[in-house]
Design a protein around this motif. Structure first.
Motif, short mmCIF file in Angstrom:
data_model
loop_
_atom_site.label_atom_id
_atom_site.label_comp_id
_atom_site.label_asym_id
_atom_site.label_seq_id
_atom_site.Cartn_x
_atom_site.Cartn_y
_atom_site.Cartn_z
N LYS A 482 0.84 -1.20 0.00
CA LYS A 482 0.00 0.00 0.00
C LYS A 482 0.87 1.25 0.00
CE LYS A 482 -3.52 2.47 2.70
NZ LYS A 482 -4.35 2.49 3.93
N PHE A 483 1.90 1.26 0.83
CA PHE A 483 2.82 2.39 0.91
C PHE A 483 3.51 2.59 -0.43
CE2 PHE A 483 6.80 4.53 1.89
CZ PHE A 483 6.47 5.43 2.88
N MET A 484 3.95 1.49 -1.04
CA MET A 484 4.69 1.56 -2.30
C MET A 484 3.82 2.07 -3.44
SD MET A 484 5.11 -0.43 -5.28
CE MET A 484 4.64 -2.06 -4.74
N GLN A 485 2.55 1.72 -3.46
CA GLN A 485 1.66 2.13 -4.54
C GLN A 485 1.05 3.51 -4.34
OE1 GLN A 485 -1.17 -1.09 -4.78
NE2 GLN A 485 0.21 -2.42 -5.94
N ALA A 486 1.28 4.11 -3.16
CA ALA A 486 0.56 5.33 -2.80
C ALA A 486 0.93 6.54 -3.64
CB ALA A 486 0.78 5.65 -1.32
N CYS A 487 2.06 6.50 -4.33
CA CYS A 487 2.44 7.65 -5.16
C CYS A 487 1.83 7.58 -6.56
CB CYS A 487 3.95 7.77 -5.25
SG CYS A 487 4.74 6.44 -6.20
N CYS A 488 1.32 6.43 -6.95
CA CYS A 488 0.81 6.27 -8.32
C CYS A 488 -0.37 7.21 -8.56
CB CYS A 488 0.39 4.82 -8.56
SG CYS A 488 1.76 3.66 -8.51
N GLY A 489 -0.27 7.99 -9.61
CA GLY A 489 -1.30 8.98 -9.92
C GLY A 489 -1.21 10.21 -9.05
N ASP A 490 -0.20 10.30 -8.18
CA ASP A 490 -0.09 11.40 -7.23
C ASP A 490 1.33 11.96 -7.17
OD1 ASP A 490 -1.17 13.15 -5.23
OD2 ASP A 490 -0.30 11.88 -3.66
N TYR A 491 2.10 11.79 -8.24
CA TYR A 491 3.47 12.33 -8.25
C TYR A 491 3.43 13.84 -7.95
CZ TYR A 491 5.95 8.30 -10.32
OH TYR A 491 6.55 7.09 -10.56
N GLY A 492 4.22 14.26 -6.98
CA GLY A 492 4.23 15.66 -6.60
C GLY A 492 3.15 16.01 -5.59
N GLY A 493 2.45 15.00 -5.09
CA GLY A 493 1.40 15.21 -4.10
C GLY A 493 1.90 14.85 -2.72
N ASN A 494 1.39 13.74 -2.17
CA ASN A 494 1.78 13.35 -0.82
C ASN A 494 3.23 12.89 -0.74
OD1 ASN A 494 -0.56 13.85 0.78
ND2 ASN A 494 -1.57 12.14 -0.25
N ASP A 495 3.80 12.42 -1.85
CA ASP A 495 5.23 12.07 -1.82
C ASP A 495 6.06 13.34 -1.59
OD1 ASP A 495 4.53 13.07 -4.33
OD2 ASP A 495 5.61 11.54 -5.47
N TYR A 496 5.67 14.44 -2.23
CA TYR A 496 6.33 15.73 -1.99
C TYR A 496 6.17 16.15 -0.54
CZ TYR A 496 6.39 20.87 -1.81
OH TYR A 496 6.62 22.18 -1.46
N LEU A 497 4.96 16.00 0.02
CA LEU A 497 4.73 16.38 1.41
C LEU A 497 5.53 15.51 2.37
CD1 LEU A 497 0.87 17.07 1.32
CD2 LEU A 497 2.76 18.73 1.19
N ASP A 498 5.71 14.22 2.02
CA ASP A 498 6.55 13.35 2.85
C ASP A 498 7.97 13.90 2.95
OD1 ASP A 498 4.45 11.63 3.22
OD2 ASP A 498 5.20 10.07 1.87
N LEU A 499 8.51 14.35 1.84
CA LEU A 499 9.87 14.88 1.84
C LEU A 499 9.96 16.18 2.63
CD1 LEU A 499 10.60 14.08 -1.88
CD2 LEU A 499 11.80 13.06 0.06
N MET A 500 8.94 17.03 2.50
CA MET A 500 8.93 18.27 3.27
C MET A 500 8.78 17.99 4.77
SD MET A 500 9.50 20.63 1.08
CE MET A 500 10.55 19.37 0.36
N SER A 501 8.03 16.93 5.11
CA SER A 501 7.91 16.53 6.51
C SER A 501 9.25 16.07 7.06
CB SER A 501 6.88 15.40 6.66
OG SER A 501 5.59 15.86 6.31
N ALA A 502 10.03 15.37 6.21
CA ALA A 502 11.36 14.92 6.64
C ALA A 502 12.26 16.11 6.94
CB ALA A 502 11.98 14.05 5.56
N VAL A 503 12.22 17.12 6.08
CA VAL A 503 13.05 18.31 6.28
C VAL A 503 12.64 19.02 7.56
CG1 VAL A 503 13.66 20.57 5.35
CG2 VAL A 503 13.52 18.59 3.83
N LYS A 504 11.34 19.18 7.76
CA LYS A 504 10.86 19.85 8.97
C LYS A 504 11.27 19.08 10.22
CE LYS A 504 6.72 21.79 11.15
NZ LYS A 504 7.10 21.33 12.50
N TYR A 505 11.12 17.77 10.18
CA TYR A 505 11.48 16.94 11.33
C TYR A 505 12.97 17.08 11.65
CZ TYR A 505 12.27 12.85 14.27
OH TYR A 505 12.63 12.02 15.30
N ALA A 506 13.80 16.99 10.63
CA ALA A 506 15.24 17.08 10.85
C ALA A 506 15.62 18.44 11.42
CB ALA A 506 15.99 16.83 9.54
N CYS A 507 15.03 19.49 10.88
CA CYS A 507 15.35 20.83 11.38
C CYS A 507 14.87 21.04 12.81
CB CYS A 507 14.75 21.89 10.46
SG CYS A 507 15.51 21.96 8.82
N ASP A 508 13.74 20.43 13.17
CA ASP A 508 13.22 20.53 14.54
C ASP A 508 14.07 19.72 15.52
OD1 ASP A 508 11.19 22.15 13.66
OD2 ASP A 508 9.66 20.57 13.63
#
Length: 673
Positions: A482-508
């Motif tokens: 489910k996790f692996m298929q979650a980007c299909c049809g959503d490139y630049g959507g929640n996958d983008y938000l996942d990366l931004m969440s990683a940056v925020k977490y690391a900076c915090d």
């Protein structure tokens, strides 16, 4: 910093070695393997070695300016066949296990690959890429190449390949060579691709894989077949509803295992499983159907070449189960599955097992292993006690000089509550109280996995004073289907938000990160996402996009996989819903890009053709906005950073570091020549 040690450099790539493709002898007392390196002429070399497990003594079977691979023991353990280009084309060669001069077995005009011994040791099955006009009887010669054709008729959609180039009407065929006489007997003859698997224990059958549907351009299934070596009717074991590879026989010849997936809706975004066919009853069973883990090694690195030999499922002697590699949460480990579906981790750890061989009678396995500070070595493992003995240390001199930071594991939540996972490298020479720039790295695929393996580029940036953040956003392997298929049809959507969440977490979490000096980089899908990110936000002060995608509309028709990749991954095509492809295209947001961007691309990239980089570069230059530089690598394919020309690989690393140095360490603009 550790005293008297230094950070890794781009040029250290020329000194990195790794061991791969371990093969235990039939009696389990010795292991053959390949050692890869770059020589003084900055050319790749691969040599074969045999190591005794008892004495730990090593024999170099081959040496010099050669690339030898695929060592395979004869059933009686006295000889090893291997593949070499020492005569020109890739051919099968034979050498005594005690050493000496090798002898050439095949002399095919079209070359030979994937050697597999028959059980009696008298024949070797192999494959070759051929046109309909070619014959296994055509001999390799030293004659000059034929003059290029003035025009070529293209009849298929799959007429080019990133790893093979322009294939037009060629297809992979299988034959058998008599080791004593050199006589070759073709096994397959059609226009379809065929891949060698294994011999049946009685030597009468070959298990192979092939796509023999009516329209192979539109239906991409790969099936398992049993082919009688001496001629006769083939037996098809699978149902043309998925892709299957690496067939292996049980010792009694009654069952066949293979790795693959059966999905009517997904070709690319689907996890691989272990399957077994009972050849007496005709039943097919998926042993890992209820186990939500990717079978196979999906870990991405940048030192070892991709496509390492996969042994598939290796049967226990009594036929009650098999061993295989699987990928989970950044690690690839060795597992065992019984025929009733009971799965046990046999050899684990925070590391990347990328190859294995085992001898069940002696309860011994040899694994090929990488971790964040080890490019690739072999380890002997006692399957009863779990005791491990290191067999090789091929980089001991280089590693003794280097200060290599170990990653900090991160676990955090995305904006929608999904559990996410990644790692952070501290800069070499880290000092408490200091602030450091950070680079976010994004992997390709997107269905692949960052993990506990050696990554030269990350270590280089850490040596240059950067914190390096790398994560597995949704779309990655290792966290369930489910996790692996979650980007299909959503490139630049929640996958983008996942990366931004990683940056925020690391900076915090880490107060040493300078939030005003952050960069982003990625290749392939990671390049797509880098392009997308700089069109959405000015958070990053510099970016490097490598072999990237910026326009799904044009990618559809120019990539070797474009027309079916976009259908599944973007869920659109140009003739029914072009707006869907445009919606997910980073070039749509090019007017927003203000981040200094370095674009790097190989000129012979058939996976993400260079026209993608050209479009992005021209659009940015035309606007005269963000600083942009375009680095083209002549002759380079999509695999530039993993198996490309060694000097180009080092240049690519240098350009990456220099770009970030220019914009994250100073305010001066970089000028590259």
């Amino acid at each position: 910093m550790v005293q008297n040690k230094r950070g890794i450099t781009a040029e250290d790539f020329y000194r990195i070695r790794y061991a791969s493709d371990p093969q235990l002898s039939p009696d389990g007392t010795a292991v053959a393997y390949v050692q890869s390196m770059v020589d003084v002429d900055r050319a790749y070399r691969t040599h074969l070695f045999v190591q005794s497990l008892a004495e730990k003594s090593v024999i170099a079977l081959t040496e010099g300016a050669v690339r030898d691979s695929s060592p395979r023991w004869s059933p009686d353990g006295t000889q090893i066949c291997f593949i070499s280009k020492r005569s020109g084309k890739s051919q099968i060669w034979l050498i005594d296990v005690k050493g000496g001069e090798p002898t050439q077995v095949t002399r095919c005009k079209t070359g030979a690959a994937n050697p597999v011994w028959s059980p009696d040791g008298k024949r070797i099955a192999f494959s070759s890429m051929m046109t309909p006009e070619d014959s296994f009887a055509d001999l390799e010669t030293d004659e000059k190449k034929e003059a290029p054709k003035k025009a070529i008729v293209v009849n298929r959609m799959k007429y080019k390949s990133d790893d093979l180039g322009f294939v037009y009407d060629t297809s992979k065929q299988i034959a058998v060579v008599d080791v004593e006489t050199g006589e070759i007997t073709p096994v397959t003859h059609s226009d379809y691709h065929h891949t060698v698997g294994t011999w049946s224990p009685d030597g009468h059958w070959l298990a192979i894989t092939a796509n023999q549907v009516e329209n192979t351009d539109l239906q991409h299934s790969v099936d398992v077949y049993l082919v009688p070596v001496n001629g006769g009717e083939w037996i098809k074991l699978t149902r043309s509803m998925g892709t299957f590879f690496f067939p292996t026989w049980s010792a009694d010849g009654k069952k066949l295992a293979y790795i693959g997936s059966e999905s009517p809706t997904h070709l690319i975004a689907t996890q691989k499983n272990v399957w077994v066919s009972d050849l007496e009853t005709g039943t097919q069973t998926c042993l890992t159907a209820d186990w939500d883990v990717q079978v196979g090694d999906s870990t991405i690195g940048d030192v070892r070449s991709p496509g390492h030999p996969n042994p598939g499922g290796v049967w226990t002697e009594d036929g009650s189960g098999m061993y295989f590699i699987a990928s989970e949460r950044g690690n690839s480990s060795l597992y065992h599955a019984t025929l009733d579906g009971t799965i046990t981790k046999v050899i684990g750890g925070e590391r990347n097992i990328y190859g294995f061989t085992l001898h069940e009678q002696s309860r011994t396995a040899v694994i090929a292993v990488s971790d964040p500070i080890t490019p690739g070595d072999l380890i002997e493992v006692n399957l009863e006690t779990g005791e491990e003995v290191r067999l090789t240390d091929v980089n001991h001199e280089l590693l003794a000089e280097l200060d290599l930071p170990e990653p900090i594991e991160l676990e955090y939540e995305g904006q929608d509550g999904w559990k996410l996972h990644g790692w952070l490298l501290k800069p070499v020479g880290f000092q408490e109280g200091e602030k450091y720039p950070m680079v976010l790295q994004i992997h390709g695929g997107p269905h692949s996995m960052y993990g506990n393996t050696f990554f030269h580029e990350f270590l280089l940036l850490a040596a240059k004073g950067y914190a390096v953040l790398y994560t597995n956003p949704r779309g990655s392997f290792g966290y369930g289907e489910k996790f692996m298929q979650a980007c299909c049809g959503d490139y630049g959507g929640n996958d983008y938000l996942d990366l931004m969440s990683a940056v925020k977490y690391a900076c915090d979490q880490f107060d040493f990160i300078d939030t005003n000096r952050m960069g982003v980089a990625g290749g392939s899908y990671g390049g797509f996402m880098t392009n997308w990110i700089v069109g959405q936000t000015n958070l990053f002060k510099a970016a490097v996009t490598d072999r990237s995608i910026c326009n799904w509309l044009s990618f559809y028709g120019v990539s070797d996989i474009g027309y079916y990749f976009t259908a599944e991954e973007i869920q659109g095509n140009p003739f029914t819903n072009p707006e869907k492809l445009w919606q997910h295209s980073p070039i749509r947001h090019v007017a927003n890009i203000e981040t200094p961007l370095l674009i790097m691309h190989g000129e012979q990239d058939h996976r993400c053709p260079i026209e993608q980089a050209e479009q992005l570069y021209i659009a940015l230059q035309h606007q005269g906005k963000a600083p942009v530089s375009f680095m083209r690598f002549p002759g380079a394919s999509h695999e530039l950073s993993r198996s490309g020309d060694p000097e180009q690989r080092v240049l690519r690393l240098q350009y990456t570091a220099e770009w970030f140095d220019a914009y994250l360490h100073t305010t001066e603009k970089v000028v590259m020549e």
